[in-house]
Motif scaffolding. Structure first.
Motif, short mmCIF file in Angstrom:
data_model
loop_
_atom_site.label_atom_id
_atom_site.label_comp_id
_atom_site.label_asym_id
_atom_site.label_seq_id
_atom_site.Cartn_x
_atom_site.Cartn_y
_atom_site.Cartn_z
N VAL A 1 0.80 -1.28 -0.14
CA VAL A 1 -0.05 0.01 0.10
C VAL A 1 0.95 1.16 0.17
O VAL A 1 0.72 2.15 -0.74
N ALA A 2 1.92 1.16 0.93
CA ALA A 2 2.68 2.40 0.96
C ALA A 2 3.49 2.54 -0.35
O ALA A 2 3.57 3.77 -0.82
N GLU A 3 3.86 1.55 -1.00
CA GLU A 3 4.34 1.70 -2.47
C GLU A 3 3.45 2.21 -3.36
O GLU A 3 3.78 3.15 -4.33
N ARG A 4 2.19 1.53 -3.44
CA ARG A 4 1.14 2.42 -4.51
C ARG A 4 1.03 3.66 -4.12
O ARG A 4 0.49 4.36 -5.04
N LEU A 5 0.70 4.03 -2.94
CA LEU A 5 0.52 5.56 -2.57
C LEU A 5 1.77 6.53 -2.52
O LEU A 5 1.39 7.61 -2.54
N GLU A 6 2.92 5.74 -2.75
CA GLU A 6 4.21 6.77 -2.78
C GLU A 6 4.40 7.42 -1.46
O GLU A 6 4.54 8.60 -1.42
N ALA B 1 -7.65 -4.44 -2.07
CA ALA B 1 -6.85 -3.80 -3.15
C ALA B 1 -7.72 -2.94 -3.99
O ALA B 1 -7.16 -1.66 -4.35
N GLU B 2 -8.89 -3.07 -4.00
CA GLU B 2 -9.67 -1.97 -4.93
C GLU B 2 -9.97 -0.80 -4.17
O GLU B 2 -10.43 0.09 -4.77
N LEU B 3 -9.86 -0.69 -3.01
CA LEU B 3 -10.07 0.65 -2.04
C LEU B 3 -8.99 1.48 -2.31
O LEU B 3 -8.83 2.72 -1.87
N VAL B 4 -7.65 1.04 -2.84
CA VAL B 4 -6.63 1.97 -3.16
C VAL B 4 -6.55 2.01 -4.78
O VAL B 4 -6.00 1.38 -5.42
N ALA B 5 -7.14 3.16 -5.30
CA ALA B 5 -7.37 3.17 -6.61
C ALA B 5 -6.01 4.11 -7.39
O ALA B 5 -5.88 5.26 -6.74
N ASN B 6 -5.28 3.50 -7.94
CA ASN B 6 -4.17 4.28 -8.66
C ASN B 6 -3.27 4.56 -7.45
O ASN B 6 -3.00 3.72 -6.74
#
Length: 121
Positions: free
Chosen positions: A23-28, A56-61
């Motif tokens: 999550v941290a990586e995806r959200l930077e 996973a789908e709660l973190v969009a892009n």
């Protein structure tokens, strides 16, 4: 819940799970920022096999779904635990159609928020 949801309805599973470092990586952002987002109810995390994960789908892009923090706050204020909030988000509702989690990504998000507000009454 709405009248269209059978009492014995079972929640669907999220399409996938993200571990907190992912999550941290995806959200930077840093992992400590992810922990803060969970504490602040901006993000929902539950334990699966002893590991905290996020649907996973709660973190969009590179962002969290727009209405998710408000919905999580409403559900928490209504007495929902994180597990109960997850169940609420993934319980099929043919009046949406789909699940509240599905609806967060489109024009139905305001209706999901309205329904979350109604859980407190």
């Amino acid at each position: 819940m709405t009248e269209s949801v059978p009492a014995d309805a079972q929640p669907t599973e999220p399409t996938g799970w993200l571990a907190l470092p992912d999550v941290a990586e995806r959200l930077e952002v840093s992992i400590s920022k992810v922990h803060q987002m969970i504490r602040d109810r901006e993000l929902l995390a539950v334990r699966r096999d002893g590991v905290r994960v996020v649907p996973a789908e709660l973190v969009a892009n590179q962002t969290v779904r727009k209405h998710l923090p408000g919905i999580l706050t409403l559900l928490h204020d209504a007495g929902y635990s994180d597990e109960a909030a997850l169940r609420w988000l993934y319980l099929p509702d043919e009046t949406l159609p789909g699940t509240p989690a599905d609806a967060l990504g489109d024009h139905r998000a305001r209706e999901v928020k309205r329904r979350a507000q109604a859980t407190g009454f």
